[in-house]
Design a protein around this motif. Sequence first.
Motif, PDB file in Angstrom:
ATOM      1  N   ILE A 141      87.024  27.355  43.696  1.00 17.06           N
ATOM      2  CA  ILE A 141      87.571  26.051  44.085  1.00 17.06           C
ATOM      3  C   ILE A 141      86.467  25.150  44.620  1.00 17.06           C
ATOM      4  O   ILE A 141      86.405  23.952  44.310  1.00 17.06           O
ATOM      5  CB  ILE A 141      88.696  26.241  45.122  1.00 17.06           C
ATOM      6  CG1 ILE A 141      89.863  26.975  44.483  1.00 17.06           C
ATOM      7  CG2 ILE A 141      89.134  24.898  45.704  1.00 17.06           C
ATOM      8  CD1 ILE A 141      90.989  27.308  45.422  1.00 17.06           C
ATOM      9  N   HIS A 142      85.586  25.720  45.432  1.00 18.17           N
ATOM     10  CA  HIS A 142      84.479  24.941  45.972  1.00 18.17           C
ATOM     11  C   HIS A 142      83.584  24.425  44.842  1.00 18.17           C
ATOM     12  O   HIS A 142      83.104  23.285  44.893  1.00 18.17           O
ATOM     13  CB  HIS A 142      83.661  25.808  46.936  1.00 18.17           C
ATOM     14  CG  HIS A 142      82.677  25.046  47.744  1.00 18.17           C
ATOM     15  ND1 HIS A 142      83.018  24.334  48.879  1.00 18.17           N
ATOM     16  CD2 HIS A 142      81.330  24.847  47.583  1.00 18.17           C
ATOM     17  CE1 HIS A 142      81.951  23.742  49.377  1.00 18.17           C
ATOM     18  NE2 HIS A 142      80.914  24.048  48.604  1.00 18.17           N
ATOM     19  N   PHE A 143      83.369  25.253  43.846  1.00 15.47           N
ATOM     20  CA  PHE A 143      82.533  24.868  42.700  1.00 15.47           C
ATOM     21  C   PHE A 143      83.093  23.619  42.023  1.00 15.47           C
ATOM     22  O   PHE A 143      82.377  22.645  41.767  1.00 15.47           O
ATOM     23  CB  PHE A 143      82.462  26.035  41.706  1.00 15.47           C
ATOM     24  CG  PHE A 143      81.488  25.828  40.585  1.00 15.47           C
ATOM     25  CD1 PHE A 143      80.192  26.304  40.684  1.00 15.47           C
ATOM     26  CD2 PHE A 143      81.856  25.156  39.427  1.00 15.47           C
ATOM     27  CE1 PHE A 143      79.280  26.117  39.652  1.00 15.47           C
ATOM     28  CE2 PHE A 143      80.966  24.955  38.396  1.00 15.47           C
ATOM     29  CZ  PHE A 143      79.665  25.438  38.508  1.00 15.47           C
ATOM     30  N   VAL A 144      84.408  23.628  41.751  1.00 16.52           N
ATOM     31  CA  VAL A 144      85.038  22.494  41.073  1.00 16.52           C
ATOM     32  C   VAL A 144      85.073  21.265  41.977  1.00 16.52           C
ATOM     33  O   VAL A 144      84.831  20.141  41.524  1.00 16.52           O
ATOM     34  CB  VAL A 144      86.458  22.876  40.615  1.00 16.52           C
ATOM     35  CG1 VAL A 144      87.163  21.670  39.991  1.00 16.52           C
ATOM     36  CG2 VAL A 144      86.421  24.034  39.633  1.00 16.52           C
ATOM     37  N   ALA A 145      85.369  21.471  43.264  1.00 11.26           N
ATOM     38  CA  ALA A 145      85.474  20.342  44.195  1.00 11.26           C
ATOM     39  C   ALA A 145      84.154  19.596  44.331  1.00 11.26           C
ATOM     40  O   ALA A 145      84.150  18.367  44.510  1.00 11.26           O
ATOM     41  CB  ALA A 145      85.945  20.839  45.556  1.00 11.26           C
ATOM     42  N   MET A 146      83.041  20.308  44.272  1.00 12.49           N
ATOM     43  CA  MET A 146      81.742  19.649  44.417  1.00 12.49           C
ATOM     44  C   MET A 146      81.300  18.961  43.126  1.00 12.49           C
ATOM     45  O   MET A 146      80.364  18.166  43.146  1.00 12.49           O
ATOM     46  CB  MET A 146      80.695  20.660  44.857  1.00 12.49           C
ATOM     47  CG  MET A 146      80.988  21.309  46.206  1.00 12.49           C
ATOM     48  SD  MET A 146      81.302  20.140  47.546  1.00 12.49           S
ATOM     49  CE  MET A 146      79.664  19.412  47.729  1.00 12.49           C
ATOM     50  N   LEU A 147      81.969  19.249  42.008  1.00 13.22           N
ATOM     51  CA  LEU A 147      81.636  18.605  40.732  1.00 13.22           C
ATOM     52  C   LEU A 147      82.518  17.390  40.458  1.00 13.22           C
ATOM     53  O   LEU A 147      82.055  16.412  39.862  1.00 13.22           O
ATOM     54  CB  LEU A 147      81.774  19.603  39.574  1.00 13.22           C
ATOM     55  CG  LEU A 147      80.682  20.668  39.437  1.00 13.22           C
ATOM     56  CD1 LEU A 147      81.012  21.597  38.273  1.00 13.22           C
ATOM     57  CD2 LEU A 147      79.312  20.045  39.233  1.00 13.22           C
TER      58      LEU A 147
END
Length: 295
Positions: free
Chosen positions: A145-151
């Motif tokens: 989730i963090h990966f997608v949120a930062m993109l």
Amino acid sequence: MNPLYWLDPWEPSPTVVIAIGVAALLFVRGQHKARVTLARRLSFWFGLGALYIALHTRLDYFFEHEFFMHRAQHLVLHHLGPFFIALSYPGAALRAGIPFAWRQRFVRPALAARPVRIALDVVMHPVVAVTLFVGLIYFWLLSPIHFVAMLDWRLYRVMNWSMVIDGLLFWWLVLDPRPAPPARLAPGKRVLVVIAAIPPQIVLGAFIFFTSHELYPIYSICGRAFTWLSPMRDQQIGGLLLWIPGSMMSVIGALLALRHWMRLSARGRLQRTQPKRGRARAAQQEQQQDKPLRT
């Protein structure tokens, strides 16, 4: 370098400007009518300023390119900023800042609407409040989730605003200096609520700190702001920020809630009336308080 350079937003957001501007305007209009003390004014402006800096300045570039900076941002958005705003107890000033006709026509009917009352009763329930406060931290730090949120810039802003709103609700619930009712929770329950939020933060911070592999590779993929800082060191500092300062803010909140409890007890203001009757009486008192504020 010109210090004003750092106030230039990395990614301009009209939402941030409008939200912060409206809150500031209402507080300026209502602080004299509500007789807000200097200490409460300083607390409010410090908290509101901290939110603006964490959301709408050049620092946002570093928040997006270093994990420990991201954790520092969320420490401000979820803990520090909302904490000082709630500590100023600005409700009366913000309400007084709204024109009387608008309060009568829009604000009061909206707050009295059944869906709004049910939603507030749910999110302000002590179990739900603690679950949301801690759960949002865990949720946004899940690696996928963090990966997608930062993109995705849209999800990134949802993440930040969810932390701000939840922080305001939680600290408003915990730091309310009034007896219950009209406050939603009895003073003793406020102490327990904030204490319950401490262990999960310690566990997650320690897990991130002691993990031997990189949990958040998105910062290496997109490029780091500080090339001299290794990914693992960056991750360890971020874990420490969650582990120590985040937990310490909760400890301070518990001490303040305990102080309110002792103060109310010493003054004999711990009410023992039935909650429904107490809330009805509190609502009548708020209606009466609105009359002399009419402009």
